[in-house]
Structure formats: C-alpha cells, structure tokens
Design a protein around this motif. Structure first.
Motif, PDB file in Angstrom:
ATOM      1  N   ILE A  43       7.912   6.973   2.084  1.00 52.41           N
ATOM      2  CA  ILE A  43       6.745   7.174   1.221  1.00 52.41           C
ATOM      3  C   ILE A  43       7.091   8.203   0.159  1.00 52.41           C
ATOM      4  N   ARG A  56      -2.784  -0.165  -1.071  1.00 56.75           N
ATOM      5  CA  ARG A  56      -1.537   0.552  -1.278  1.00 56.75           C
ATOM      6  C   ARG A  56      -0.529  -0.395  -1.912  1.00 56.75           C
ATOM      7  N   GLN A  82      -1.562   4.946  -3.049  1.00 55.96           N
ATOM      8  CA  GLN A  82      -2.646   4.525  -2.166  1.00 55.96           C
ATOM      9  C   GLN A  82      -3.970   4.860  -2.832  1.00 55.96           C
ATOM     10  N   TYR A  83      -4.962   3.942  -2.686  1.00 50.60           N
ATOM     11  CA  TYR A  83      -6.273   4.142  -3.296  1.00 50.60           C
ATOM     12  C   TYR A  83      -7.366   3.704  -2.333  1.00 50.60           C
ATOM     13  N   SER A 132      -7.604   2.030   6.805  1.00 48.79           N
ATOM     14  CA  SER A 132      -6.471   2.853   6.365  1.00 48.79           C
ATOM     15  C   SER A 132      -5.354   2.901   7.401  1.00 48.79           C
ATOM     16  N   THR A 139      -3.802  -4.386   1.742  1.00 48.08           N
ATOM     17  CA  THR A 139      -5.186  -3.906   1.853  1.00 48.08           C
ATOM     18  C   THR A 139      -5.530  -3.630   3.318  1.00 48.08           C
ATOM     19  N   SER A 140      -6.509  -2.722   3.486  1.00 43.94           N
ATOM     20  CA  SER A 140      -6.942  -2.348   4.834  1.00 43.94           C
ATOM     21  C   SER A 140      -8.397  -1.924   4.787  1.00 43.94           C
ATOM     22  N   ILE A 175       6.104   3.382  -0.046  1.00 44.07           N
ATOM     23  CA  ILE A 175       4.710   3.310  -0.478  1.00 44.07           C
ATOM     24  C   ILE A 175       4.593   4.148  -1.743  1.00 44.07           C
ATOM     25  N   TYR A 234      -9.096   0.000   1.368  1.00 45.69           N
ATOM     26  CA  TYR A 234      -7.936   0.821   1.062  1.00 45.69           C
ATOM     27  C   TYR A 234      -6.859  -0.089   0.469  1.00 45.69           C
ATOM     28  N   TYR A 266      -2.837  -2.505   7.819  1.00 44.37           N
ATOM     29  CA  TYR A 266      -2.732  -3.123   6.493  1.00 44.37           C
ATOM     30  C   TYR A 266      -2.250  -4.560   6.619  1.00 44.37           C
TER      31      TYR A 266
END
Length: 747
Positions: A560, A670, A682-683, A632, A628-629, A679, A668, A635
């Motif tokens: 990350i 990413r 992330q949003y 969080s 997407t999740s 990664i 979420y 995913y």
C-alpha cells in the motif's frame, strides 16, 4: 485413669522411685527424667528445672505480641496436630508479669478450637484451685500427664472425635477478654497427644507447633538452652540449639527468605533494623515454616527426598550475556559462585529459586565489582544446592555469646545412600551499625561449622533500641553439592546480526547472518509495521554460506502507499540443547512517502457520476482496477461501469463512470494496481439523497407551488395531475442540480 499392664506400671513406679531419690539430693539430677515424654516445659527447659524457658502472651503489654491469644493471626496459633480417636492432655501454671518476683495469676482463660474454627472446649478459667488442668510443680511438668506417667500432673482431657486428621489450636485471654493486653507468663505448660494402641494410651511426640512462638527467660542474664525443630518447605527437619542465648523476651519464627520478605535473595537474608525493613515494604521476621518442640511426627510430616542436579554448565550466549544453565530433579534454591583465574576480577555470586527441570540464571558478563570480564578469561563455576534452607530471624536479642548449633535430623542420606553433610551456618550483618559487637565476624557466606564448645554467629550488647530493634538473621542448609566447570568465554559463538538493506520503493530487503554452530532450525524472525498492513508475505528467501557463516536474505513487497511507516525486524536464535541460551537482534527503518501513481476522484452528485484522474509518475506501465466494499474489509471487483485502465509511464488519463449503490447508502472504493498489488487510493462515497423539491409556475409567470419537497417521481406526477387544464412550467431541484420542463395539461 486408663488401664495399663501390671509389668509396665511396676517398671515405671520403680524408675520413678529412683528418680525421686535423685531429686531430693539435687535439682540438677532432674536430667534423669529424660526418658519421660511431656511436650512443653520439658523441651523449653531442656529437661532441667534450673533452666529458663517459658511461653508468654502479650509481652510488654504489646497488642502486636498476640501469640496463642483469642482470634490471633493464624501464624501466631499454638497448633496441635491430631487424628480422629486420639486424646489431648493439657496442663498449665500461669504467673503475672513481674519477672523478678512472679506470683500465680488466676485470671487467664483458655479455649480449644477445632480445625473448622469451632470452639470444642471452654472457655475455662486457669487457676490454682481448678483441679484437672493445673500443674503444681516443675517436676510434674517434666513428667507429663499422670494418665500416662506416674508422678505427673492431673490433666484436662479432650477426646478427639472420629474424622480426618487436622490442627486443633489453643487460645488464651486475660479475664476471657481478647482486648486486654496484659503480659502473662506460663511458668509450666504441657500439651500431650496420645493414641490408643489396643492396650494403652501412648504419647505421640512432635504434634505441638506454631509458626511464631513467643518465649521468655524472665531475665536479661538468664540463658535459654532449649532446642527447637523446624520443618522446611522441602520436608527437611533440622534442629537448632540456642546454646545459652540471653534474649530475655523473644519470638521465634523460621522461613525460606530471611530477615525480610521483599527484595533480592541477597538483600532479604541480611540482618537489618526493623524499621528499615518496614520502610522498604517488608515484614520483619515473617513466619513461614512450622516450628516444633520435638522432631515433627513423621506420620504427618514425612521426610523429604533430597534433590539431585542433573546438569550444570555456563554457556556464553551473547556478547555480554550468558546463561548459567541448571537442571534439577526438584525445585529448590541454589547459590552459584563464579571465580576467575585473573586476580583483577572479584568473584560473583548468584542466588535463585529454581524450578524442577531446566533453568537459566542470567549473567551479564561482569564480576562482583561490576567489571566486564574479558574474552578468554577462565571461569570456575561452583554450585550449592540448598536443601532444607532455613532462615532464623530473631528480633531484639541482646546477647548470644555461644552461637547456634544446628543438626540435620532427617533426611540424613541422599537417594543414592550417600550421607548428607552437616549443615553449615551463615550470616550477613553488614547492615548493622555496630560491627564491634560481632564476636565471630560481621558476615560468613562460606559457612561456619560449630565446635564442641562454641556454636556459630555470636554477638553481644544488641537489642538496646526497643523502638527500632535489630532483626538478626541466621541461616543454614545441607546438600551443598558442588560442580566445577572451566569456561573459556567465546562471546561470538551465539551472536546473530541483522540489517535492512533496502527500505522503500516496491519492497523491503532484510539480511541476517550467524555462525553455523547455531542450528538453522533454531532461528526465528518477525517483521512488523507501525501502522500495520504495509508489507505482504516474504516473496522470496535466499540462503547462502561463506565459510562458517550462514546468510539469509528476505524480500517483502510493499502493498500500500505509505508515509513515514516504521518497520521493525527482529531475529533471534535458540540453542536446541539449552533453550534459555539465545540472542536477539532488532533493526528498524522508516518508509518515506512513495507513490508511483496518483489518483484523484470527483463526484457529480446530481447525475450520480464520477470523474477519475489517473497520473502515472513511475517508469513502468500499470493497470488500475476498481474494487468496492460495503464494510471496508471485504472487497470485490467493482459493480460500477468502470473499466480497468491501462496507463503508460509518465502519462495521465481521465475516466468517467456512474455508481450503482444497490440498496446501500455508502460504499468504499479503492483503486489497486493489478500489476503490483499496491493500493493507490481509498475513498468513501455516499448515496445521493432521494428527496428533491419542485416549483410550479403558470404560463404568465406567476408561482403556483414554491419549493415543495417530494419523495420521488410518483409523488411529483400525483401533484401535477391534480392541476387544472393549462400550460405550466415545472422546476426540479435535486442535489444541487436544476431542471426546468414544460407541461401541458388537458382535461
């Protein structure tokens, strides 16, 4: 009176007649009564009425001297070990507190309490006219109860009911009041336990004990010549002869630690002043072992088995750390002394309580003065295994000119039938401020052996300061088993080294190395990041050798984006034979901010669409995917209309996509490198509001409905259909977006 055989009775009568003749000639001749078996005054006076040894309560009217009193602490109890069906015979003779001219005191009461704390006899007033229970003369006290021995005292008798064995105890009180703290001295006392053998009641010795006796000689010049017995935690019985000590009033307790119960073993065993011990959080002369007037009855206090030393060695584990390895057959305290062949070094001593099996005593590589011992020094290690370790801390004892004599009672042999050595006597009075009153040295840490005339640990003129008296400690043990090993220190043998050779970019590289004498399967390592989650599993491991050194190289991918993340890598080695011998090395690095790809996300709420701007600043191409999740944590591949984006180095791309929230109010996102697993961003995005407002205008521009909130399009259609025929303009305002449309209604 119980039946006895005629021959036994006649034999005792004849013996008593002969003893009586000697008594008339000289009181000194009372020693001929040594064949009798009372338990109490006889032991404290050493079977001679000319001697001085008495039990007392509330010495100096001190409420803390609570020996054998009503509701006293358990360690002060006067205990009697009995089995079901046995008998307890009791007799007393009490004096007042005036030691110079003692007179009979008739105001003391006593009660007998069973192991469940139930009072089973008494309270009974002890007085000279009570009949059974009063001892008139010293001779009667030495002989014992007349139910067992002719010429003895008339006892009180308690028949122990059937049931398991246990400890009964006797409690005393002045005027039957536990709150009256007035000194009383038991000039004579006897507590004898007997068991029926099928034809007669037979005394069972070694049943009377306390963890803290309170005794007196009724005068500062009167010697105490009694001998007491203690039963250590490893079931070793030793006797200690006071050998004419002149203590006046004193308490006797024994333990495994010394004058204090806090601090290191070396500090605990040192004599000190009572207030110093209290100020350091300790208990002066804390009781632990049971102390008896005779050899404890082996039926209830069995003889212990002496431990053996299975293995002993000193191992240089690290550059300045060593393992003194000891393997024992049972738990116990050991003393280890390291002696060095170079005279510049002072011997170093360690004391430790070790468990059965493998143990390691840590040594920092320094001598007794704190000097680091140089590599190549020869070290001789000597071990003393302390079987039956017993400390005798005495408070406020004035004179002990003759010293102690200690005898090993049992066991007397090791399991291999080798005789055990006689206990040596030790002391350490360096904290006392009057070394001139030590008659045989301020300390003796190598052990003193008594002579036929003199014991060990002698002093004089102490016990002057009653407010802060000395706690003078003496200790002994047996089985001083010694093992000597010669050690050439090689501090590099167990050393392990590590380094982080690369920290940042797309991976972290760690290297460590050690001598091939350390088995590879004993190597362990761990890597951690703060905050966590930066690194993946080691992608590859390389092992190489160079001469007698083994090298490891590990690679960990950076998974990350990170900024100022700390990496800690630890590696340690254990020796397979000596599990306590290990070295550990830890290294650190900080991963600075590093990004190959930057992601920027913008949301157009009114249309529920997004704009993603991707900039690849690295030197390699990348493939960006969206995951997407809902929580969080878990995913999945995106269920939006976002397609994976391939981007060349040093280039930018802009991508539009719409979101599908599918019955959730937030998601979420990413953006992940499909090539490198990184990664990049992330949003957290939220679902736009479903509510919006409408305003309705007539064709002439006048307002019919202004900013009315509607829940959905169905509610909007319902409002419009209720309007009369005509031309209208509908203004919709939703999530910051506006939409104006014309509606013609004809009815």
């Amino acid at each position: 009176m119980q039946n006895k055989s005629a021959s036994s009775t006649n034999r005792l009568k004849n013996i008593f007649r002969r003893a009586s003749c000697y008594i008339k000639n000289s009181i000194k001749s009372l020693s001929v009564l040594s064949f009798l078996f009372a338990e109490g005054t006889r032991e404290l006076m050493n079977n001679n009425c000319a001697n001085h040894g008495y039990v007392q309560i509330w010495d100096n009217n001190d409420p803390l001297r609570a020996f054998a009193t009503y509701n006293c602490p358990s360690y002060y109890r006067l205990n009697i070990r009995v089995a079901g069906g046995e008998r307890i015979y009791m007799g007393f003779h009490v004096n007042n507190s005036n030691d110079a001219t003692p007179t009979i005191a008739n105001d003391v009461w006593f009660r007998l309490v069973d192991p469940n704390d139930n009072i089973v006899m008494g309270p009974i007033n002890i007085n000279s006219s009570m009949g059974p229970g009063w001892i008139n003369t010293c001779t009667q006290a030495l002989i014992g109860p007349n139910a067992l021995y002719v010429g003895g005292y008339n006892p009180l008798v308690y028949n122990v009911p059937a049931g398991p064995a246990g400890d009964y105890y006797i409690e005393f009180a002045v005027n039957n009041n536990p709150n009256i703290y007035q000194k009383r001295v038991f000039r004579f006392f006897d507590i004898t336990v007997a068991r029926w053998n099928g034809s007669a009641w037979v005394e069972k010795k070694g049943r009377l004990w306390s963890k803290k006796w309170d005794l007196t000689t009724r005068g500062s010049t009167n010697p105490f010549v009694g001998t007491l017995y203690t039963y250590s935690s490893d079931s070793v019985v030793t006797s200690f002869d006071f050998n004419g000590m002149r203590p006046y009033g004193f308490e006797v307790s024994c333990n495994s630690f010394g004058a204090s119960n806090v601090g290191t073993p070396t500090n605990r065993r040192r004599s000190d002043y009572r207030q110093n011990i209290i100020n350091n959080g300790g208990i002066p002369a804390a009781p632990e072992y049971p102390v008896f007037l005779n050899d404890p009855d082996i039926e209830f206090y069995p003889t212990g088995i002496v431990a053996s030393i299975d293995s002993f060695s000193v191992i240089p584990c690290t550059q300045y750390g060593y393992c003194i390895y000891v393997s024992l057959s049972k738990a116990g305290q050991v003393s280890v002394t390291l002696n060095f062949n170079n005279p510049i070094y002072t011997p170093r001593n360690f004391i430790a309580n070790l468990n059965a099996g493998s143990n390691c005593i840590s040594w920092d590589g320094k001598d007794g003065n704190g000097n680091l011992v140089a590599n190549g020094t020869v070290v001789n290690a000597i071990l003393d295994f302390q079987t039956g370790l017993t400390h005798l801390p005495l408070v406020d004892v004035e004179h002990h000119n003759n010293g102690f004599k200690v005898i090993l009672v049992r066991p007397t042999h090791k399991p291999n039938s080798t005789p055990l050595p006689a206990p040596k006597i030790y002391w350490d009075d360096v904290l006392l401020t009057d070394p001139w009153n030590s008659l045989d040295g301020v300390s003796n840490l190598t052990g003193c052996t008594p002579t036929p005339t003199l014991g060990c640990h002698r002093w004089q003129n102490r016990g002057i300061n009653n407010a802060n008296p000395e706690v003078i400690n003496t200790w002994w043990y047996t089985n001083s088993e010694q093992h000597t090993f010669v050690l050439n220190i090689d501090s590099t043998k167990w050393k392990i080294n590590s380094q982080i050779s690369s920290c940042g970019g797309s991976y972290v590289e760690v290297k460590f190395y050690f001598l091939n004498e350390i088995p590879t399967n004993s190597i362990n390592w761990s890597i951690n990041t703060t905050p966590s989650g930066l690194l993946g599993q080691a992608s590859d491991t390389t092992i190489t050798t160079n001469g007698d050194t083994i090298f490891f190289t590990l690679h960990f991918p950076i998974t990350i984006n990170s900024s100022s993340v700390t990496i800690a890598f630890s590696v340690w080695s254990n020796n397979a034979q000596y599990t306590y011998c290990q070295d550990k090395d830890t290294v650190y690095c900080v991963v600075l901010s590093y990004q190959d790809v930057k992601i920027n996300l913008e949301q157009t709420v009114c249309s529920n669409s997004f704009i993603v701007r991707i900039k690849n600043m690295g030197s390699e191409p990348d493939l960006i995917i969206l995951e997407t999740s809902k929580d969080s944590i878990n995913y999945i591949d995106n269920f939006f209309d976002f397609e994976s984006v391939y981007i060349e180095p040093k280039s930018e791309k802009t991508v539009n996509f719409r979101a599908d929230f599918k019955e959730t109010n937030y998601l979420y996102l990413r953006f992940v490198s499909d090539f490198y697993g990184k990664i990049y961003a992330q949003y957290l995005i939220t679902k736009p509001s479903q509510f919006y407002s409408i305003s309705i205008y007539k064709s002439d521009g006048s307002v019919l409905i202004s900013s009315r909130i509607v829940a959905d399009e169905d509610e909007e259609r319902s409002i419009i259909s209720s309007l009369p025929s005509g031309l209208y303009f509908i203004l919709e305002e939703k999530n910051g977006c506006s939409n104006l449309r014309r509606v013609l209604i004809a009815k």
